[in-house]
Design a protein around this motif. Structure first.
Motif, mmCIF file in Angstrom:
data_model
loop_
_atom_site.group_PDB
_atom_site.id
_atom_site.type_symbol
_atom_site.label_atom_id
_atom_site.label_comp_id
_atom_site.label_asym_id
_atom_site.label_seq_id
_atom_site.Cartn_x
_atom_site.Cartn_y
_atom_site.Cartn_z
ATOM 1 N N SER A 144 -0.513 -6.970 -2.147
ATOM 2 C CA SER A 144 0.202 -5.702 -2.328
ATOM 3 C C SER A 144 1.114 -5.735 -3.550
ATOM 4 C CB SER A 144 1.002 -5.341 -1.078
ATOM 5 O OG SER A 144 1.974 -6.320 -0.792
ATOM 6 N N GLU A 183 -13.838 6.502 8.634
ATOM 7 C CA GLU A 183 -13.385 7.809 9.097
ATOM 8 C C GLU A 183 -14.517 8.828 9.102
ATOM 9 O OE1 GLU A 183 -10.480 8.336 10.541
ATOM 10 O OE2 GLU A 183 -10.093 6.204 10.189
ATOM 11 N N ARG A 224 6.651 -3.250 -2.900
ATOM 12 C CA ARG A 224 5.536 -2.769 -2.079
ATOM 13 C C ARG A 224 5.191 -3.719 -0.948
ATOM 14 N NH1 ARG A 224 1.812 -1.008 -7.153
ATOM 15 N NH2 ARG A 224 2.063 -3.233 -7.524
ATOM 16 N N SER A 256 -7.199 7.276 5.842
ATOM 17 C CA SER A 256 -6.356 6.216 6.405
ATOM 18 C C SER A 256 -5.341 5.721 5.386
ATOM 19 C CB SER A 256 -7.229 5.045 6.885
ATOM 20 O OG SER A 256 -8.009 4.530 5.824
ATOM 21 N N ASP A 257 -4.249 5.200 5.903
ATOM 22 C CA ASP A 257 -3.185 4.641 5.073
ATOM 23 C C ASP A 257 -3.553 3.203 4.737
ATOM 24 O OD1 ASP A 257 -0.921 3.530 3.997
ATOM 25 O OD2 ASP A 257 0.407 4.059 5.650
ATOM 26 N N PRO A 258 -3.801 2.864 3.475
ATOM 27 C CA PRO A 258 -4.266 1.513 3.140
ATOM 28 C C PRO A 258 -3.257 0.420 3.437
ATOM 29 C CG PRO A 258 -3.724 2.742 1.147
ATOM 30 C CD PRO A 258 -3.673 3.718 2.281
ATOM 31 N N THR A 259 -1.986 0.770 3.641
ATOM 32 C CA THR A 259 -0.971 -0.242 3.927
ATOM 33 C C THR A 259 -0.756 -0.456 5.419
ATOM 34 O OG1 THR A 259 0.947 1.258 3.970
ATOM 35 C CG2 THR A 259 0.207 0.476 1.814
ATOM 36 N N ASP A 260 -1.350 0.384 6.254
ATOM 37 C CA ASP A 260 -1.194 0.261 7.700
ATOM 38 C C ASP A 260 -2.408 0.897 8.363
ATOM 39 O OD1 ASP A 260 -0.482 0.109 10.327
ATOM 40 O OD2 ASP A 260 1.524 0.928 10.076
ATOM 41 N N LEU A 261 -3.392 0.066 8.667
ATOM 42 C CA LEU A 261 -4.672 0.552 9.182
ATOM 43 C C LEU A 261 -4.786 0.438 10.697
ATOM 44 C CD1 LEU A 261 -7.020 -1.100 6.517
ATOM 45 C CD2 LEU A 261 -6.148 1.242 6.534
ATOM 46 N N ARG A 281 -0.620 -4.577 11.195
ATOM 47 C CA ARG A 281 -1.076 -3.431 10.410
ATOM 48 C C ARG A 281 -2.535 -3.533 9.998
ATOM 49 N NH1 ARG A 281 1.124 -3.876 5.924
ATOM 50 N NH2 ARG A 281 2.434 -5.710 6.218
ATOM 51 N N LYS A 333 7.448 -4.383 4.513
ATOM 52 C CA LYS A 333 7.099 -3.445 5.575
ATOM 53 C C LYS A 333 7.817 -3.817 6.858
ATOM 54 C CE LYS A 333 4.165 -0.833 3.338
ATOM 55 N NZ LYS A 333 4.383 0.606 3.185
#
Length: 447
Positions: free
Chosen positions: A137, A274, A250, A381-386, A260, A253
């Motif tokens: 990240s 998705e 970044r 989807s959120d790439p930092t929290d899947l 995540r 978290k």
């Protein structure tokens, strides 16, 4: 080591995994990472495009596959074959790459040799995921740079080696030296040629990433030194990874990386998940008298590369919406059978009814023989929290039930529930599966 550097961030955040009290939810999430990875490893062992690895690697990396003595299986070979098999179906977990296959492969291989207890094994896994997140990240490139270079896999050897070291309870000084050796065993970034057809079986080469971690730890324990201050400065590894920027903010978290990570519902690239979920939900609305005449997928330009119809080699399926939609329509259960089809397969007969419509909207529309249209929006989807976009615990366990031989599931359950957390039978079962695969024997009885 200067405060505010990638190295300082990495080392400081590893300390809590050495001996701090576990949050029960985080420990359980780490267990699920192990369960899901073993499911994908089990499925990958039988795939046709994995078999060359099982044929060639034993003669090069040190084992006598002619007998069933698991003591002959070297950690280097075990890590290599585990990493390759776990990623072979593209069914393994995702968070800025595929952390599970190389990290778990490497830690399991070395932990088996040392007979580490389950608590140490899990601490190493959680630390490896966290290291992977920090490294990947912090070095996310700009959009313009990302269009030119991909770095999937480039951080895996460093992260996996750190996971091994934490499972052994090694010091911060050891970790610093280890990073300098691990970078020399890391994969270089490459342009996105693997989106083209045919998709290579070694598109990520995560077996090599896992084996490199085993080698790096062994070398440091033997006194080897490597690159100094490898992660930081204008020539830090973020440049080696092909990025044009490094941003530590970044990496921070609220939840650790294992909490995540996303567990896949389908054996396909995460960018397809998705769309596949929306399509499968739409299929439930069909009546017995309705047939699909056309399938229209709307999406931006980056989705179009996943809409090619030709299936030249098995790995193409995981990157093709026409193929994966057809398999769902044909009732083929997600798993290793998705790798066993080709262009002429009856299971892919629906892919010629597929149309891609370039749009900023994301949706799937089914046109039916009755004249009805069924349209479903597609989430991003959120790439930092899947975590919320992937399988939940029930789904991970169901996936394990489908893909993992029962003796291996039993060994895993025993390791989780025993008073002392002794994973001896788990280590033995994984090793035996690898050896039997190298021998070309069935895997239904591995203990």
């Amino acid at each position: 080591m200067n405060e505010g550097t990638v190295s300082a961030e990495l080392i400081n955040r590893m300390r809590c995994f050495v001996d701090a009290d576990w949050d029960p939810a985080i420990r359980r999430r780490t267990e699920l990472c192990l369960i899901d990875s073993i499911s994908c490893f089990s499925a990958g062992l039988g795939l046709a495009h994995f078999k060359p690895s099982a044929v060639v690697a034993p003669s090069l990396f040190g084992t006598n596959a002619a007998n069933d003595d698991t003591s002959t299986l070297s950690p280097f070979l075990a890590a290599y074959l585990y990493g390759q098999a776990a990623n072979a179906l593209d069914y393994d977990d995702t968070l800025l790459g595929h952390p599970g296959a190389p990290i778990i492969g490497a830690i399991l291989a070395v932990a088996a040799r040392e007979r580490l207890p389950m608590d140490r094994l899990l601490r190493g896994i959680a630390a490896g995921y966290e290291a992977h997140w920090i490294l990947a990240s912090s070095a996310i490139p700009s959009r313009e740079r990302a269009a030119l270079v991909r770095s999937v896999g480039v951080w895996d050897t460093v992260a996996a080696s750190i996971g091994i070291a934490i499972s052994f309870g090694r010091s911060s000084e050891f970790l610093e030296r280890l990073v300098g050796v691990a970078v020399a065993h890391s994969l270089l970034p490459y342009t996105a040629k693997w989106y083209e057809r045919p998709v290579p079986a070694l598109k990520n080469n995560l077996g090599w990433a896992a084996a490199g971690a085993v080698m790096a730890v062994g070398l440091v324990e033997a006194g080897q030194t490597g690159v100094s201050n490898a992660l930081d400065g204008a020539s830090g590894m973020w440049r080696m990874a092909g990025s044009d920027q490094c941003d530590l903010t970044r990496t921070r978290k609220d939840q650790p990386a294992v909490a995540r990570v996303g567990f896949k519902q389908f054996p396909a690239c995460w960018h397809l998940q998705e769309y596949l979920k929306s399509f499968s939900i739409s299929l439930q609305q069909l009546t017995d008298n309705e047939e699909i005449v056309a399938i229209t997928v709307k999406g931006p330009a980056e989705v179009e590369k996943f809409c090619r119809r030709d299936i030249i080699v098995p790995a193409d399926v995981a990157f093709s919406l026409p193929a994966t939609f057809s398999l769902l329509l044909a009732g083929v259960e997600p798993g290793s059978q998705w790798d066993a089809v080709a262009n002429h397969s009856p299971a892919l007969r629906y892919k010629d009814r597929f149309v891609f419509d370039l749009s900023e909207e994301r949706s799937v529309t089914l046109e039916l023989t009755s004249g009805r249209l069924i349209t479903a929006d597609v989430a991003v989807s959120d790439p930092t929290d899947l975590a919320s976009f992937g399988l939940d615990e029930k789904g991970v366990l169901a996936k394990s039930e489908r893909l993992t031989p029962s003796p291996l599931r039993s060994a895993l359950d025993m390791a989780f529930t025993s008073t002392h957390g002794d994973p001896a039978q788990l280590y033995e079962a994984v090793a035996r599966m690898i050896i039997r695969t190298c021998q070309g024997k069935p895997l239904d009885h591995v203990l």
